[in-house]
Scaffold this motif. Structure first.
Motif, PDB file in Angstrom:
ATOM      1  N   THR A   1      -3.889  -6.066   3.881  1.00 22.50           N
ATOM      2  CA  THR A   1      -3.880  -4.648   4.221  1.00 22.50           C
ATOM      3  C   THR A   1      -2.478  -4.177   4.596  1.00 22.50           C
ATOM      4  O   THR A   1      -1.998  -3.145   4.121  1.00 22.50           O
ATOM      5  CB  THR A   1      -4.852  -4.357   5.386  1.00 22.50           C
TER       6      THR A   1
ATOM      7  N   MET B   1       0.267  -1.660   2.780  1.00 24.45           N
ATOM      8  CA  MET B   1       1.067  -0.633   3.430  1.00 24.45           C
ATOM      9  C   MET B   1       2.545  -0.806   3.094  1.00 24.45           C
ATOM     10  O   MET B   1       3.257   0.170   2.856  1.00 24.45           O
ATOM     11  CB  MET B   1       0.864  -0.692   4.946  1.00 24.45           C
TER      12      MET B   1
ATOM     13  N   TYR C   1      -5.088   2.146   0.923  1.00 17.76           N
ATOM     14  CA  TYR C   1      -4.816   0.719   1.090  1.00 17.76           C
ATOM     15  C   TYR C   1      -5.727  -0.113   0.177  1.00 17.76           C
ATOM     16  O   TYR C   1      -5.287  -1.077  -0.446  1.00 17.76           O
ATOM     17  CB  TYR C   1      -5.038   0.279   2.536  1.00 17.76           C
TER      18      TYR C   1
ATOM     19  N   SER D   1      -6.061  -4.067  -0.782  1.00 21.56           N
ATOM     20  CA  SER D   1      -6.880  -4.478   0.350  1.00 21.56           C
ATOM     21  C   SER D   1      -8.356  -4.412  -0.039  1.00 21.56           C
ATOM     22  O   SER D   1      -8.720  -3.809  -1.043  1.00 21.56           O
ATOM     23  CB  SER D   1      -6.609  -3.569   1.552  1.00 21.56           C
TER      24      SER D   1
END
Length: 469
Positions: A68, A72, A378, A383
């Motif tokens: 995750t 980002m 994300y 993710s």
């Protein structure tokens, strides 16, 4: 009028909740998921802020090195365009991250604007005054927490105050190869006895195939395993009082913080580990979160305990033998236990020693980084976890993997639980003690009884020294 509307809504949930598998009296059932009911709602991409954030030197984050946060990082330029400033993130492993947060707390002024905290850390960090309470911002801006998994929100509270906003919730599930179990004419295991039987049947070292992969590495990885396995047998690692649907950690104090290494559940957890150790890969005593997921994804292991955080190794890699052939289950239960899925994950928090002039801008960044729009972004960039019901129900998200819906259903049915690794003061010390003392059992250098006795002595000393009882 509001009270009358809530009473009416509660009556309607009482009538309709059971039709959708939600107990109206459960923690989940008490919340009103109006937004989540719109299952066909497509969440739009995040928009550029109307006014750029005014943070001298940019936004500074201390984050975890996981998919995750890596998503980002890969979205860095887009996020910088949204916020109108540069973003500087420092990524650490789990133990190094906690150490960096503690070191930063000793500075006169925080080096970081936002810190990523593992959910169990909140009791410890909040009790030490390391994190800033967020309640005044939440009330002022009417920031709605009802879209988040309730267990994640509970985990980021301490002594009645909110200290973090969930960014990800990642349950630890049992992953299993549906094709291999079917070939062996085995049902997916739902009890510890069934799992041991399946692992024994599937274990075939001559073919380079092993029954099950799990966290057995010394320290934090094994400590997490131990606390989760104790929960299988119906007992938290500390003496929490029973509450609705599990154990209550929200107001734990005194004797409720006493370690339970000498309990029957602790002994059974160790016995269970010794049983599955026989059917594990040869490097099991060096195996932590990534290694166990990789062992399963590569086809080496037929089953694995695995956080959904690392499920992209299985769900997104078509070269994996497990791709499209994986089933997911809550932890198989032991005696006196019930079906649960231990929850992990991270939330973003603001250091208490952040410079006053930066606080408003950082709170704005925090709100946007944890928004539904960002959470979906994300997921679309690598993710597979979200703490928000609305994101799980987005058709573009749910189509990516069946795992999205599986976790969403578990959250709604109160199967996701935080009490196996409760966010209370001292929990990181107890997990570390467990991970070191019990490793000696797996390594064959100490008996279960001796290891648990030493662990209890060490843990009691730590908790007494800190004045918990």
């Amino acid at each position: 009028m509001i009270e009358e509307w809530e009473a009416y809504a509660h009556r309607i949930k009482g009538l309709l909740g059971p039709l959708f598998g939600v107990d109206p009296e459960s923690e989940t059932g008490r919340r009103i998921f109006l937004d989540a009911a719109a299952t066909d709602r497509v969440i739009s991409p995040p928009a550029v802020l109307s006014a750029r954030l005014e943070l001298k030197g940019g936004l500074r984050g201390l984050i975890h090195a996981d998919p995750t946060f890596m998503a980002m990082h890969n979205l860095k330029q887009q996020l910088e365009s949204i916020f109108g400033l540069e973003i500087h993130n420092s990524a650490r492993s789990i133990d190094d991250l906690l150490e960096a947060i503690l070191t930063n707390a000793g500075r006169a002024k925080s080096r970081y604007d936002l810190v990523a905290c593992d959910l169990p850390w909140f009791g410890e960090l909040a009790s030490k005054g390391i994190l800033m309470p967020l309640d005044r911002f939440i009330r002022r801006d009417a920031f709605d927490l009802s879209d988040f998994h309730p267990v994640a929100v509970q985990s980021t509270r301490y002594a009645g105050q909110q200290y973090g906003i969930p960014l990800q919730t990642t349950p630890e599930l049992l992953c299993y190869r549906k094709d291999i179990l079917e070939e062996a004419q085995l049902e997916p295991p739902t009890t510890t006895e069934e799992l041991i039987k399946a692992a024994r049947r599937l274990h075939d070292p001559a073919r380079g195939r092993y029954g099950i992969a799990w966290n057995a590495a010394r320290g934090t990885p094994l400590g997490h395993t131990f606390s989760f396995l104790m929960a299988k047998f119906g007992q938290p690692i500390i003496n929490l009082r029973r509450g609705e649907g599990g154990y209550d950690f929200q107001q734990a104090s005194g004797e409720e913080l006493r370690p339970m290494f000498l309990s029957d559940a602790a002994y059974r957890a160790c016995e269970y580990m010794l049983d599955i150790l026989k059917y594990s890969p040869p490097n099991i005593l060096n195996m932590a979160w990534y290694e166990r997921a990789q062992s399963y994804a590569s086809g080496e292991s037929c089953m694995a305990y695995c956080y959904t955080l690392l499920a992209p190794l299985i769900e997104f890699d078509r070269r994996s033998p497990a791709w499209g052939k994986t089933g997911y289950l809550p932890h198989p239960i032991g005696n006196h236990g019930r079906a649960i899925t231990p929850i992990g994950g991270y939330a973003l928090a603001i250091p208490a020693n952040l410079s006053e002039e930066r606080i408003e801008g950082v709170w704005t960044a925090l709100r946007h980084l944890t928004s539904a729009n960002m959470s979906k972004l994300y997921i679309l960039n690598g993710s597979l976890v979200t703490p928000r019901f609305s994101v799980s129900r987005d058709p573009e998200v749910s189509a990516l993997s069946p795992l999205i819906g599986i976790v969403d259903d578990m959250a709604r049915q109160d199967i996701l639980q935080a009490w196996p690794r409760p966010p209370v003061p001292g929990i990181t010390d107890l997990i570390s003690i467990a991970g070191h003392e019990i490793f000696e059992v797996l390594d064959g250098r100490r008996s279960i009884k001796k290891a648990l006795s030493l662990a209890q002595d060490r843990a009691d000393r730590v908790m007494r020294d800190r004045g918990f009882y």
